[in-house]
Structure formats: structure tokens, C-alpha cells
Design a protein around this motif. Structure first.
Motif, PDB file in Angstrom:
ATOM      1  N   GLN A  22       0.822  -1.209   0.000  1.00 34.37           N
ATOM      2  CA  GLN A  22       0.000   0.000   0.000  1.00 34.37           C
ATOM      3  C   GLN A  22       0.863   1.269   0.000  1.00 34.37           C
ATOM      4  OE1 GLN A  22      -3.201  -0.210  -0.722  1.00 34.37           O
ATOM      5  NE2 GLN A  22      -2.883  -2.424  -0.719  1.00 34.37           N
ATOM      6  N   GLU A  23       1.933   1.240   0.772  1.00 36.79           N
ATOM      7  CA  GLU A  23       2.835   2.397   0.811  1.00 36.79           C
ATOM      8  C   GLU A  23       3.551   2.587  -0.523  1.00 36.79           C
ATOM      9  OE1 GLU A  23       5.578   2.192   4.088  1.00 36.79           O
ATOM     10  OE2 GLU A  23       3.976   1.887   5.551  1.00 36.79           O
ATOM     11  N   ILE A  24       3.910   1.481  -1.176  1.00 33.91           N
ATOM     12  CA  ILE A  24       4.549   1.559  -2.505  1.00 33.91           C
ATOM     13  C   ILE A  24       3.596   2.258  -3.478  1.00 33.91           C
ATOM     14  CG2 ILE A  24       5.177   0.179  -4.551  1.00 33.91           C
ATOM     15  CD1 ILE A  24       7.478   0.199  -2.636  1.00 33.91           C
ATOM     16  N   LEU A  25       2.328   1.832  -3.500  1.00 36.11           N
ATOM     17  CA  LEU A  25       1.354   2.438  -4.407  1.00 36.11           C
ATOM     18  C   LEU A  25       1.192   3.928  -4.112  1.00 36.11           C
ATOM     19  CD1 LEU A  25      -1.358  -0.371  -4.529  1.00 36.11           C
ATOM     20  CD2 LEU A  25       0.489   0.076  -6.165  1.00 36.11           C
ATOM     21  N   ARG A  26       1.202   4.280  -2.833  1.00 37.78           N
ATOM     22  CA  ARG A  26       1.069   5.683  -2.435  1.00 37.78           C
ATOM     23  C   ARG A  26       2.300   6.492  -2.875  1.00 37.78           C
ATOM     24  NH1 ARG A  26      -2.405   8.009   0.442  1.00 37.78           N
ATOM     25  NH2 ARG A  26      -3.306   6.129   1.332  1.00 37.78           N
ATOM     26  N   GLU A  27       3.490   5.933  -2.673  1.00 33.63           N
ATOM     27  CA  GLU A  27       4.722   6.652  -3.029  1.00 33.63           C
ATOM     28  C   GLU A  27       4.854   6.834  -4.550  1.00 33.63           C
ATOM     29  OE1 GLU A  27       9.376   6.566  -1.559  1.00 33.63           O
ATOM     30  OE2 GLU A  27       7.968   5.113  -0.710  1.00 33.63           O
ATOM     31  N   GLU A  46      -6.080   5.154  -5.663  1.00 32.59           N
ATOM     32  CA  GLU A  46      -7.331   4.384  -5.798  1.00 32.59           C
ATOM     33  C   GLU A  46      -7.317   3.527  -7.062  1.00 32.59           C
ATOM     34  OE1 GLU A  46     -10.930   6.756  -5.696  1.00 32.59           O
ATOM     35  OE2 GLU A  46     -10.074   7.986  -4.081  1.00 32.59           O
ATOM     36  N   VAL A  47      -6.898   4.128  -8.177  1.00 34.70           N
ATOM     37  CA  VAL A  47      -6.870   3.419  -9.462  1.00 34.70           C
ATOM     38  C   VAL A  47      -5.935   2.207  -9.385  1.00 34.70           C
ATOM     39  CG1 VAL A  47      -6.032   3.641 -11.852  1.00 34.70           C
ATOM     40  CG2 VAL A  47      -7.541   5.384 -10.885  1.00 34.70           C
ATOM     41  N   LEU A  48      -4.749   2.401  -8.808  1.00 35.36           N
ATOM     42  CA  LEU A  48      -3.786   1.303  -8.703  1.00 35.36           C
ATOM     43  C   LEU A  48      -4.275   0.234  -7.725  1.00 35.36           C
ATOM     44  CD1 LEU A  48      -0.439   3.323  -8.723  1.00 35.36           C
ATOM     45  CD2 LEU A  48      -1.533   2.134 -10.641  1.00 35.36           C
ATOM     46  N   ARG A  49      -4.880   0.640  -6.626  1.00 32.47           N
ATOM     47  CA  ARG A  49      -5.409  -0.324  -5.646  1.00 32.47           C
ATOM     48  C   ARG A  49      -6.527  -1.171  -6.249  1.00 32.47           C
ATOM     49  NH1 ARG A  49      -5.712   3.411  -0.252  1.00 32.47           N
ATOM     50  NH2 ARG A  49      -3.544   3.128   0.351  1.00 32.47           N
ATOM     51  N   GLU A  50      -7.398  -0.524  -7.027  1.00 34.90           N
ATOM     52  CA  GLU A  50      -8.505  -1.261  -7.661  1.00 34.90           C
ATOM     53  C   GLU A  50      -7.972  -2.389  -8.531  1.00 34.90           C
ATOM     54  OE1 GLU A  50     -11.909  -1.234  -7.316  1.00 34.90           O
ATOM     55  OE2 GLU A  50     -11.343  -0.009  -5.587  1.00 34.90           O
ATOM     56  N   ARG A  51      -6.937  -2.106  -9.302  1.00 36.10           N
ATOM     57  CA  ARG A  51      -6.360  -3.146 -10.168  1.00 36.10           C
ATOM     58  C   ARG A  51      -5.713  -4.249  -9.339  1.00 36.10           C
ATOM     59  NH1 ARG A  51      -4.461  -6.868 -11.473  1.00 36.10           N
ATOM     60  NH2 ARG A  51      -3.491  -7.554 -13.415  1.00 36.10           N
ATOM     61  N   GLU A  52      -5.051  -3.892  -8.243  1.00 34.74           N
ATOM     62  CA  GLU A  52      -4.399  -4.894  -7.399  1.00 34.74           C
ATOM     63  C   GLU A  52      -5.412  -5.845  -6.761  1.00 34.74           C
ATOM     64  OE1 GLU A  52      -1.091  -5.663  -6.990  1.00 34.74           O
ATOM     65  OE2 GLU A  52      -0.730  -4.148  -8.522  1.00 34.74           O
ATOM     66  N   ALA A  64       7.433  -5.436 -10.450  1.00 40.91           N
ATOM     67  CA  ALA A  64       5.980  -5.271 -10.423  1.00 40.91           C
ATOM     68  C   ALA A  64       5.601  -4.131 -11.362  1.00 40.91           C
ATOM     69  CB  ALA A  64       5.488  -4.962  -9.010  1.00 40.91           C
ATOM     70  N   ILE A  65       4.439  -4.288 -11.993  1.00 42.92           N
ATOM     71  CA  ILE A  65       3.948  -3.251 -12.898  1.00 42.92           C
ATOM     72  C   ILE A  65       2.511  -2.891 -12.492  1.00 42.92           C
ATOM     73  CG2 ILE A  65       3.704  -2.499 -15.294  1.00 42.92           C
ATOM     74  CD1 ILE A  65       5.428  -4.897 -16.136  1.00 42.92           C
ATOM     75  N   PRO A  66       2.364  -2.198 -11.366  1.00 44.15           N
ATOM     76  CA  PRO A  66       1.010  -1.770 -11.006  1.00 44.15           C
ATOM     77  C   PRO A  66       0.487  -0.817 -12.071  1.00 44.15           C
ATOM     78  CG  PRO A  66       2.644  -0.812  -9.504  1.00 44.15           C
ATOM     79  CD  PRO A  66       3.367  -1.745 -10.404  1.00 44.15           C
ATOM     80  N   HIS A  67      -0.771  -1.006 -12.455  1.00 38.78           N
ATOM     81  CA  HIS A  67      -1.317  -0.196 -13.533  1.00 38.78           C
ATOM     82  C   HIS A  67      -2.817  -0.032 -13.387  1.00 38.78           C
ATOM     83  CE1 HIS A  67      -1.447  -4.400 -14.869  1.00 38.78           C
ATOM     84  NE2 HIS A  67      -2.540  -4.066 -15.500  1.00 38.78           N
ATOM     85  N   GLY A  68      -3.338   0.923 -14.130  1.00 34.89           N
ATOM     86  CA  GLY A  68      -4.771   1.152 -14.123  1.00 34.89           C
ATOM     87  C   GLY A  68      -5.145   2.198 -15.148  1.00 34.89           C
ATOM     88  N   LYS A  69      -6.459   2.464 -15.215  1.00 30.21           N
ATOM     89  CA  LYS A  69      -6.968   3.448 -16.162  1.00 30.21           C
ATOM     90  C   LYS A  69      -7.697   4.540 -15.389  1.00 30.21           C
ATOM     91  CE  LYS A  69      -7.330   0.303 -20.011  1.00 30.21           C
ATOM     92  NZ  LYS A  69      -8.216  -0.243 -21.031  1.00 30.21           N
TER      93      LYS A  69
END
Length: 153
Positions: A22-27, A46-52, A64-69
Motif C-alpha cells: 500500500q505504501e509503494i502504491l502511495r509513493e 485508488e486506481v492502482l489499488r482497484e487493479r491490485e 511489479a507493474i502496477p497499472h490502471g486506467k
């Protein structure tokens, strides 16, 4: 499509401080928002968390390649970060993740989004390249390595 078209040097973090997913996504979202002031960091998170929630974007080998639209976005944007200590990102190989490439695409851009994911994935399959990124001392050096590797045929 070249990674330099959507990854600016300002969106590269040479030493992520986060200790969990969660901290990675925030940073990473904060880095994206700083490089693209029209974007809101909280919305990006929010967008990245939804995809995760659909499954981890930890593809293994420390990547890792967190992604979203995101609706309202007009172009593909990205942030890249290195976690020297590594983070449990629930990667498919169960190993710690050190290299994070966050990608956010316009809502109706499936083709561009998928091309970018494929390009990033191909680039980071190379173990020597991954090692060189981990050894790079600054965000500028990391960005230069990514651009250089991406320019190879």
C-alpha cells in the motif's frame, strides 16, 4: 512506442522508502502527481489499488507493474521506483519486489495500455538490465538506463 514518451525523469524515485504494498502504491502515485501536477495523488492510489484487487501485478524476478486506467486522462503516464530493501508485493514467484513501474492510462486506451505493459515486461526480463537499475545511484541514472535499454532494437 518508447518508454521515454510516458516516463519523465521527474517521475523516477531512486530509493523508495515504503515497506509494504500500500505504501509503494502511495509513493509511486505521489511521484506521478509531482511529475504531472494536474493529477491527484489520492485518485491515482485508488486506481492502482482497484487493479491490485484483481490480482497482484508483481510479475516476478523482483519486478511489479502496477497499472490502471483513469477517466479524464489524455495520455499514458508512468512512474518508476526502486526499493533497495525489497517489499512483499505478492509477486507470482513469492520473492521480494525491488523494481516498480506504475502505469496509468486514459480510460479508453486498451491498445496503448497493453503495448506499454508488453514493452515494460520485455525490457525487465533481462537480468543484467535489472541488476544495472539496482546499482544505479540516482533517479537520473535510472531514467537514462531505462531510455538506453528501451532504444535497443
Amino acid at each position: 512506442m518508447r518508454i521515454s514518451e510516458f516516463l519523465s525523469p521527474e517521475a523516477v524515485v531512486a530509493d523508495l522508502r515504503a515497506r509494504d504494498k500500500q505504501e509503494i502504491l502511495r509513493e509511486l502515485s505521489a511521484a506521478l502527481a509531482q511529475a504531472h501536477p494536474s493529477l491527484k495523488g489520492e485518485r491515482l492510489v485508488e486506481v492502482l489499488r482497484e487493479r491490485e484487487k484483481l490480482g497482484s501485478t508483481g510479475i516476478g524476478e523482483g519486478v511489479a507493474i502496477p497499472h490502471g486506467k483513469l477517466s479524464g486522462l489524455t495520455q499514458l503516464v508512468a512512474a518508476f521506483g526502486v526499493s533497495r530493501q525489497g517489499v512483499d508485493f505478492e509477486a507470482i514467484d513469492g520473492k521480494s519486489t525491488h523494481l516498480f513501474f506504475a502505469l496509468v492510462a486514459p480510460e479508453n486506451s486498451a491498445g496503448v495500455h497493453l503495448k506499454a505493459l508488453a514493452r515494460i515486461s520485455r525490457l525487465f526480463k533481462n537480468p543484467r538490465f535489472r541488476a544495472s537499475i539496482l546499482e544505479a545511484p540516482t533517479a537520473e541514472a535510472i531514467h537514462a538506463l531505462i531510455v538506453q535499454e528501451d532504444a535497443r532494437p
